[in-house]
Design a protein around this motif. Structure first.
Motif, mmCIF file in Angstrom:
data_model
loop_
_atom_site.group_PDB
_atom_site.id
_atom_site.type_symbol
_atom_site.label_atom_id
_atom_site.label_comp_id
_atom_site.label_asym_id
_atom_site.label_seq_id
_atom_site.Cartn_x
_atom_site.Cartn_y
_atom_site.Cartn_z
ATOM 1 N N ASN A 140 0.966 -1.130 0.035
ATOM 2 C CA ASN A 140 -0.002 0.100 0.140
ATOM 3 C C ASN A 140 0.844 1.083 -0.035
ATOM 4 O OD1 ASN A 140 -2.150 -1.645 2.327
ATOM 5 N ND2 ASN A 140 -2.410 -1.718 0.306
ATOM 6 N N LEU A 141 1.916 1.389 0.816
ATOM 7 C CA LEU A 141 2.806 2.428 0.934
ATOM 8 C C LEU A 141 3.465 2.502 -0.520
ATOM 9 C CD1 LEU A 141 4.317 1.838 4.451
ATOM 10 C CD2 LEU A 141 2.630 3.529 3.870
ATOM 11 N N ALA A 143 2.534 1.809 -3.248
ATOM 12 C CA ALA A 143 1.556 2.076 -4.358
ATOM 13 C C ALA A 143 1.332 3.722 -4.204
ATOM 14 C CB ALA A 143 0.155 1.572 -4.139
ATOM 15 N N LEU A 144 1.120 4.055 -3.054
ATOM 16 C CA LEU A 144 1.099 5.338 -2.800
ATOM 17 C C LEU A 144 2.231 6.278 -3.248
ATOM 18 C CD1 LEU A 144 -0.750 5.450 0.670
ATOM 19 C CD2 LEU A 144 -1.775 6.128 -1.231
ATOM 20 N N ALA A 195 -1.746 -3.649 -6.707
ATOM 21 C CA ALA A 195 -1.880 -2.725 -5.810
ATOM 22 C C ALA A 195 -1.900 -1.291 -6.494
ATOM 23 C CB ALA A 195 -0.492 -3.065 -4.979
ATOM 24 N N ASP A 196 -2.858 -1.052 -6.930
ATOM 25 C CA ASP A 196 -3.392 0.318 -7.820
ATOM 26 C C ASP A 196 -2.625 1.503 -7.299
ATOM 27 O OD1 ASP A 196 -4.714 2.211 -8.888
ATOM 28 O OD2 ASP A 196 -5.611 2.847 -7.111
ATOM 29 N N PRO A 197 -1.288 2.022 -8.143
ATOM 30 C CA PRO A 197 -1.417 1.512 -9.753
ATOM 31 C C PRO A 197 -0.325 0.549 -10.063
ATOM 32 C CG PRO A 197 -0.030 3.510 -8.892
ATOM 33 C CD PRO A 197 -0.585 3.084 -7.842
#
Lengths: 353, 341
Positions: A140-141, A143-144, A195-197
């Motif tokens: 998540n990190l 991905a951000l 994990a977008d993007p």
């Protein structure tokens, strides 16, 4: 200062899941046997031992103690451990050698990432008060961070796919690569986002692994190895623990560590970067200031096999192997922590400075 | 050799953490429905407030109220929420730069996937009951506020305290900031790990032996020490211990302690004896209970034998032996176990 070199390197096969224990003995014993045989030494020739591993991965306290069985610790040995990637264990061993107290050290790291939910476990490295309770995972990190770079125009999704495609093609020549594929960016961009993007190839695979390195000082290094990989610079730095207080598109700790380790000379035959996500390879290249023509991760790198707590040590080992084989000057990087908060750079050369 | 045995190992720790003056101020603000940042030495406002200036290390106490609205700098859609997440429906991870702040806050954003964009304006939605935790709020798009009706059904207010559960709920905190309330000085931060634990090949032979009522050790070869439970390698030289050896269920107490202190999960009423028992044929002692004799009669050298549970209760565990009890034989000579202490 004492000249210190890597004289031996071994690592366990990169595999998605071993049936061994989380204490790594099964993966480490063959590494040690390899090193002893290759160098013509025994356990008693080693002056200092240092390891890197994590109890969070093993799910038990003091898990590294069981790994000491793989050494054979009677009579008592001179031993230490870091709850970090074993690249930092190598740094501790390097300091020990600099003191002159010992002339050889064996450094090892291991991790059975497949035993738990690795992405979630790595999320527990974050601030336990205000970040970890959100349940944020490592990906998540990342991905951000990747989208931040997309929005800022630092890279495109195609740039990321190019990094991944190059890594996968490079791994075709690496006999023990976990992932290797003759593929281009065009093809990778058609694959689904996980994990977008980020797509699967932008993220590291889960890898069980272990690695070990023997360091030696001065004449001892020359006795043990025809062409030792001399450590002419080694430095590690850390960025702020305030996760969102950091600039996520810069790696100041890596920049400083690289400046110090390179000593003003940017000449390199290759760079082995410990960057698990595709966009982080671009960030690290920029942070170090690598010239365009310096090959990065000629083995495929962490995108094609990402052993925990030995991956950074393995970057150093692979760089050293390049020097054993004739390269003049190779850079190795190890990173760890949320979004590579901590960074270590070692420069290995065919002759001591 | 057979495949190693595996079993799930679920760990859960309920850490209680003291907040200190800086995180304490921030989480007290969350409880009171306010978002705080702090101004650091270079003039920037960081959220959450750092305890020390990241550049200079100077303690920070110049708190600044920020938000409540902010701007999304980055986001990542989470299609399948996990049990550890603050929301149980799909949501976005977001970096939200609150108005008045110079750095973003990492948090979660409840909204539709197709309305997500960098630059989206968002506001917090506060939980009804707030404990001073980062999960006391979630963010929602600001435009939803302007387009939604003021109140959906005042007769049936939301019964849950999950902050994002009712998209129609008012956005302001349900209770006004209370100057009298005590600051939040402690927070619980539970941590859970699920591990698939593998026994080593040698340990698996030992556990399978127990399930048959046998005690299996291992050694490097004839004449070398017998370890029980077997280890992967000899701790002396790291050579694999590949020869399995059955040892007796009789042995000698080498050392012991009398347990007088009650603790959570204790299954026997104190005082009782926990001892190291050197099984006949083994070179390293195992730890077990000594019962069927008064605690003050247990001594070094005492000869004991396993009291097995009924076979129907056996599993891959040393619990198959309920305890050890005295055999009544004469005590072992000190010389026979002095090297095993």
């Amino acid at each position: 200062m004492t000249d210190i070199a890597v004289v031996g390197f071994a690592h366990a096969p990169h595999t998605p899941a071993t049936d061994g224990t989380t204490n790594g003995v099964e993966m480490l014993v063959p590494c040690f046997q390899d090193l002893y045989a290759g160098l013509g030494i025994t356990k008693s020739d080693i002056g200092f031992w240092c390891s890197g591993s994590s109890d969070y991965l093993a799910g038990r306290a003091f898990s590294f103690i069981a790994a000491i069985d793989a050494i054979g610790a009677v009579p008592p040995i001179n031993e230490s451990h870091v709850e970090m990637d074993a690249a930092w264990a190598l740094y501790e061993a390097w300091v020990k050698l600099v003191t002159g107290e010992v002339d050889t050290a064996l450094v090892y790291g291991f991790g059975k990432a497949s035993a738990g939910r690795l992405d979630r476990t790595l999320g527990l490295q974050t601030d336990p008060y205000l970040v970890a309770p959100l349940g944020v995972a490592d990906s998540n990190l990342a991905a951000l961070q990747a989208r931040l770079g997309l929005a800022a125009g630092r890279w495109t999704e195609r740039d990321l796919a190019e990094v991944a495609a190059r890594a996968r093609r490079a791994a075709l020549a690496t006999p023990d690569a976990q992932i290797a594929e003759d593929v281009d960016a065009e093809e990778l961009l058609t694959r689904p986002v996980v994990a977008d993007p980020l797509r699967e190839h932008d993220c590291p695979p889960i890898t069980d692994g272990a690695a070990a390195i023997v360091l030696a000082a001065g004449d001892r290094a020359r006795e043990l190895c025809d062409r030792p990989a001399w450590i002419t610079g080694i430095e590690h730095r850390i960025d702020s623990a305030h996760l969102t207080g950091r600039d996520w598109l810069a790696m100041p700790s890596l920049t400083t560590a690289a400046e110090r380790a390179l000593g003003g000379d940017p000449t390199l035959d290759a760079a082995y970067l410990h960057t698990p996500y595709s966009h982080q390879e671009l960030l690290a290249r920029a942070a170090i200031g690598l010239a365009e023509d310096v090959p990065v991760n000629p083995d495929g790198g962490p995108l094609t096999g990402n052993p925990m707590f030995s991956g950074g040590l393995e970057r150093i080992g692979r760089a050293a192997r390049r020097v054993f084989d004739g390269a003049e000057r190779v850079l190795a990087h190890a990173g760890q922590g949320p979004l590579l908060q901590q960074n270590l750079v070692a420069v290995l050369e065919g002759s001591p400075r | 050799m057979n495949q190693p045995l595996t079993a799930p190992l679920d760990l859960f720790f309920d850490y209680q953490r003291s907040t200190g003056p800086t995180i304490g101020a921030f989480v007290t603000g969350l409880r009171d429905g306010r978002l705080l940042g702090a101004r650091i030495g270079d003039g920037r406002v960081l959220v959450p407030p750092p305890e020390y200036d990241p550049a200079t290390g100077v303690p920070i106490d110049d708190f600044v109220e920020v938000g409540p609205a902010g701007t999304v700098l980055s986001y990542s859609w989470q299609d399948e929420p996990q049990p550890e997440h603050p929301l149980d429906t799909p949501f976005a991870w977001a970096l939200v730069q609150l108005d008045g702040a110079d750095t973003p806050l990492l948090h979660v954003l409840q909204g539709d996937r197709d309305e997500l964009e960098v630059g989206l304006r968002v506001v917090p939605r506060w939980a009804d009951e707030r404990a001073g935790r980062i999960t006391d709020l979630v963010f929602v798009p600001e435009r939803r506020l302007s387009s939604s009706k003021p109140s959906s059904d005042p007769e049936h207010p939301s019964s849950t305290s999950q902050p994002g559960s009712d998209p129609e709920r008012p956005l302001s905190p349900s209770t006004p900031s209370s100057a009298e309330a005590e600051p939040v000085s402690l927070i619980n931060t539970p941590i859970a790990l699920s591990i698939e634990h593998s026994a080593s090949a040698q340990e698996s032979e030992y556990l399978r032996g127990l399930a048959r009522g046998e005690l299996i050790g291992a050694r490097v070869g004839p004449g070398s020490p017998v370890y029980i439970p077997p280890r992967g390698a000899s701790p002396t030289d790291g050579v694999p211990t590949e020869e399995f050896v059955q040892v007796a269920d009789t042995g000698t107490v080498t050392t012991f302690c009398i347990v007088n202190v009650p603790f959570l999960g204790q299954q026997i009423t104190p005082p009782y004896v926990s001892a190291y028992v050197l099984l006949d044929g083994a070179d390293i002692a195992i730890q077990h209970l000594i019962l069927e004799c008064p605690a003050d009669e247990v001594r070094m050298g005492m000869r004991v034998q396993a009291k097995w549970r009924p076979e129907s209760e056996w599993g891959h565990t040393l619990r198959n032996i309920e305890y050890f009890r005295p055999t009544g034989e004469p005590d072992a000579d000190y010389e026979t176990y002095r090297h095993h202490l």
